[in-house]
Scaffold this motif. Structure first.
Motif, PDB file in Angstrom:
ATOM      1  N   ILE A   1       0.833  -1.208   0.000  1.00  0.00           N
ATOM      2  CA  ILE A   1       0.000   0.000   0.000  1.00  0.00           C
ATOM      3  C   ILE A   1       0.863   1.252   0.000  1.00  0.00           C
ATOM      4  CG2 ILE A   1      -1.659   1.324   1.379  1.00  0.00           C
ATOM      5  CD1 ILE A   1      -2.873  -1.415   2.189  1.00  0.00           C
ATOM      6  N   TRP A   2       1.957   1.233   0.763  1.00  0.00           N
ATOM      7  CA  TRP A   2       2.870   2.375   0.744  1.00  0.00           C
ATOM      8  C   TRP A   2       3.453   2.580  -0.645  1.00  0.00           C
ATOM      9  CZ3 TRP A   2       8.019   2.307  -0.594  1.00  0.00           C
ATOM     10  CH2 TRP A   2       8.666   3.534  -0.502  1.00  0.00           C
ATOM     11  N   ALA A   3       3.876   1.494  -1.306  1.00  0.00           N
ATOM     12  CA  ALA A   3       4.461   1.603  -2.646  1.00  0.00           C
ATOM     13  C   ALA A   3       3.435   2.156  -3.641  1.00  0.00           C
ATOM     14  CB  ALA A   3       4.998   0.255  -3.113  1.00  0.00           C
ATOM     15  N   TRP A   4       2.194   1.677  -3.559  1.00  0.00           N
ATOM     16  CA  TRP A   4       1.159   2.207  -4.440  1.00  0.00           C
ATOM     17  C   TRP A   4       0.923   3.686  -4.182  1.00  0.00           C
ATOM     18  CZ3 TRP A   4      -2.784  -2.289  -3.616  1.00  0.00           C
ATOM     19  CH2 TRP A   4      -2.508  -3.319  -4.506  1.00  0.00           C
ATOM     20  N   SER A   5       0.816   4.048  -2.925  1.00  0.00           N
ATOM     21  CA  SER A   5       0.567   5.438  -2.570  1.00  0.00           C
ATOM     22  C   SER A   5       1.693   6.338  -3.050  1.00  0.00           C
ATOM     23  CB  SER A   5       0.397   5.561  -1.059  1.00  0.00           C
ATOM     24  OG  SER A   5       0.295   6.901  -0.675  1.00  0.00           O
ATOM     25  N   GLU A   6       2.910   5.916  -2.808  1.00  0.00           N
ATOM     26  CA  GLU A   6       4.076   6.717  -3.206  1.00  0.00           C
ATOM     27  C   GLU A   6       4.174   6.820  -4.724  1.00  0.00           C
ATOM     28  OE1 GLU A   6       7.343   9.122  -2.570  1.00  0.00           O
ATOM     29  OE2 GLU A   6       5.967   8.314  -1.074  1.00  0.00           O
ATOM     30  N   SER A   7       3.909   5.720  -5.418  1.00  0.00           N
ATOM     31  CA  SER A   7       4.048   5.742  -6.875  1.00  0.00           C
ATOM     32  C   SER A   7       2.958   6.581  -7.542  1.00  0.00           C
ATOM     33  CB  SER A   7       4.035   4.328  -7.438  1.00  0.00           C
ATOM     34  OG  SER A   7       2.762   3.748  -7.286  1.00  0.00           O
ATOM     35  N   LEU A   8       1.808   6.710  -6.908  1.00  0.00           N
ATOM     36  CA  LEU A   8       0.729   7.501  -7.484  1.00  0.00           C
ATOM     37  C   LEU A   8       0.756   8.967  -7.064  1.00  0.00           C
ATOM     38  CD1 LEU A   8      -2.208   4.957  -7.140  1.00  0.00           C
ATOM     39  CD2 LEU A   8      -0.944   5.573  -9.216  1.00  0.00           C
ATOM     40  N   SER A   9       1.645   9.316  -6.127  1.00  0.00           N
ATOM     41  CA  SER A   9       1.667  10.693  -5.629  1.00  0.00           C
ATOM     42  C   SER A   9       2.248  11.669  -6.639  1.00  0.00           C
ATOM     43  CB  SER A   9       2.450  10.769  -4.321  1.00  0.00           C
ATOM     44  OG  SER A   9       3.813  10.447  -4.550  1.00  0.00           O
ATOM     45  N   SER A  10       3.263  11.254  -7.376  1.00  0.00           N
ATOM     46  CA  SER A  10       3.890  12.132  -8.356  1.00  0.00           C
ATOM     47  C   SER A  10       4.774  11.299  -9.282  1.00  0.00           C
ATOM     48  CB  SER A  10       4.747  13.200  -7.663  1.00  0.00           C
ATOM     49  OG  SER A  10       5.822  12.587  -6.984  1.00  0.00           O
ATOM     50  N   ALA A  11       5.281  11.960 -10.309  1.00  0.00           N
ATOM     51  CA  ALA A  11       6.200  11.277 -11.231  1.00  0.00           C
ATOM     52  C   ALA A  11       7.492  10.909 -10.508  1.00  0.00           C
ATOM     53  CB  ALA A  11       6.492  12.148 -12.438  1.00  0.00           C
ATOM     54  N   GLU A  12       7.948  11.792  -9.610  1.00  0.00           N
ATOM     55  CA  GLU A  12       9.158  11.502  -8.850  1.00  0.00           C
ATOM     56  C   GLU A  12       8.948  10.325  -7.906  1.00  0.00           C
ATOM     57  OE1 GLU A  12       7.770  14.690  -8.810  1.00  0.00           O
ATOM     58  OE2 GLU A  12       9.063  15.434 -10.420  1.00  0.00           O
ATOM     59  N   GLY A  13       7.771  10.260  -7.293  1.00  0.00           N
ATOM     60  CA  GLY A  13       7.447   9.139  -6.413  1.00  0.00           C
ATOM     61  C   GLY A  13       7.418   7.826  -7.171  1.00  0.00           C
ATOM     62  N   PHE A  14       6.879   7.877  -8.390  1.00  0.00           N
ATOM     63  CA  PHE A  14       6.859   6.671  -9.215  1.00  0.00           C
ATOM     64  C   PHE A  14       8.280   6.219  -9.546  1.00  0.00           C
ATOM     65  CE2 PHE A  14       6.935   4.635 -13.381  1.00  0.00           C
ATOM     66  CZ  PHE A  14       6.085   3.568 -13.150  1.00  0.00           C
ATOM     67  N   GLU A  15       9.130   7.147  -9.919  1.00  0.00           N
ATOM     68  CA  GLU A  15      10.520   6.799 -10.243  1.00  0.00           C
ATOM     69  C   GLU A  15      11.262   6.278  -9.008  1.00  0.00           C
ATOM     70  OE1 GLU A  15      12.011   6.510 -13.164  1.00  0.00           O
ATOM     71  OE2 GLU A  15      10.100   7.062 -14.090  1.00  0.00           O
ATOM     72  N   PHE A  16      10.945   6.845  -7.829  1.00  0.00           N
ATOM     73  CA  PHE A  16      11.580   6.373  -6.594  1.00  0.00           C
ATOM     74  C   PHE A  16      11.195   4.919  -6.303  1.00  0.00           C
ATOM     75  CE2 PHE A  16      11.127   5.746  -1.968  1.00  0.00           C
ATOM     76  CZ  PHE A  16      12.485   5.763  -1.636  1.00  0.00           C
ATOM     77  N   VAL A  17       9.912   4.615  -6.416  1.00  0.00           N
ATOM     78  CA  VAL A  17       9.450   3.242  -6.167  1.00  0.00           C
ATOM     79  C   VAL A  17      10.022   2.306  -7.223  1.00  0.00           C
ATOM     80  CG1 VAL A  17       7.415   1.739  -6.075  1.00  0.00           C
ATOM     81  CG2 VAL A  17       7.380   3.952  -4.938  1.00  0.00           C
ATOM     82  N   LYS A  18      10.073   2.761  -8.453  1.00  0.00           N
ATOM     83  CA  LYS A  18      10.638   1.946  -9.533  1.00  0.00           C
ATOM     84  C   LYS A  18      12.110   1.638  -9.273  1.00  0.00           C
ATOM     85  CE  LYS A  18      11.152   2.088 -14.534  1.00  0.00           C
ATOM     86  NZ  LYS A  18      10.948   2.916 -15.729  1.00  0.00           N
ATOM     87  N   SER A  19      12.858   2.629  -8.815  1.00  0.00           N
ATOM     88  CA  SER A  19      14.275   2.388  -8.511  1.00  0.00           C
ATOM     89  C   SER A  19      14.439   1.530  -7.258  1.00  0.00           C
ATOM     90  CB  SER A  19      15.020   3.711  -8.337  1.00  0.00           C
ATOM     91  OG  SER A  19      14.573   4.381  -7.168  1.00  0.00           O
ATOM     92  N   LEU A  20      13.523   1.678  -6.319  1.00  0.00           N
ATOM     93  CA  LEU A  20      13.579   0.886  -5.098  1.00  0.00           C
ATOM     94  C   LEU A  20      13.401  -0.601  -5.393  1.00  0.00           C
ATOM     95  CD1 LEU A  20      13.680   1.048  -1.949  1.00  0.00           C
ATOM     96  CD2 LEU A  20      11.187   1.096  -2.028  1.00  0.00           C
ATOM     97  N   PHE A  21      12.545  -0.918  -6.356  1.00  0.00           N
ATOM     98  CA  PHE A  21      12.270  -2.312  -6.680  1.00  0.00           C
ATOM     99  C   PHE A  21      13.388  -2.986  -7.466  1.00  0.00           C
ATOM    100  CE2 PHE A  21       8.070  -1.694  -5.100  1.00  0.00           C
ATOM    101  CZ  PHE A  21       7.678  -2.963  -4.714  1.00  0.00           C
ATOM    102  N   SER A  22      14.432  -2.258  -7.777  1.00  0.00           N
ATOM    103  CA  SER A  22      15.572  -2.901  -8.435  1.00  0.00           C
ATOM    104  C   SER A  22      16.543  -3.484  -7.405  1.00  0.00           C
ATOM    105  CB  SER A  22      16.307  -1.897  -9.327  1.00  0.00           C
ATOM    106  OG  SER A  22      16.845  -0.858  -8.535  1.00  0.00           O
TER     107      SER A  22
END
Length: 125
Positions: A41-62
């Protein structure tokens, strides 16, 4: 009057049937999945908050830790789903006998292992 009854505190000497182990593991995976959902839920929330949040979650999952958490989440979800289907079928009156109940429990646990392996392959390869 004090009753004298045997007390077995050594849990390693208790032999549980496969159906009991599957039922306990179903409960444990339910609790684990509940706590794993906080990360999801945190990852979804962060990724939907902004483009930067999406990129942060995307980089985190690597990273390894995030992939391990994702694998664990998928694994407990898969087994909990398989165990839940088994319990629903038992609620309909099937697999209630000792032999068929133990067989369905062994099949459910084996399918859970296969699902965990497939989830690992999907995440890491």
């Amino acid at each position: 009057m004090k009753k004298q009854r045997p007390v077995n505190l050594d849990l390693t000497t208790i032999s549980m049937p496969a159906s009991a182990k599957a039922s306990i593991f179903h409960r444990v995976t339910g609790v684990a999945f509940f706590f794993a959902l906080t990360f999801v839920i945190w990852a979804w929330s962060e990724s939907l908050s902004s483009a930067e949040g999406f990129e942060f979650v995307k980089s985190l999952f690597s990273g390894f830790i995030a992939k391990f958490i994702a694998w664990g989440t998928l694994s407990v979800l898969a087994y909990h789903l398989i165990g839940g289907i088994r319990h629903i079928i038992m609620d309909m009156g099937h697999w209630e006998e000792l032999e068929s109940g133990n067989l369905s429990a062994k099949v459910a646990m084996a399918l859970g292992v296969v699902a965990a392996i497939l989830a690992g392959v999907w995440i890491w390869f």
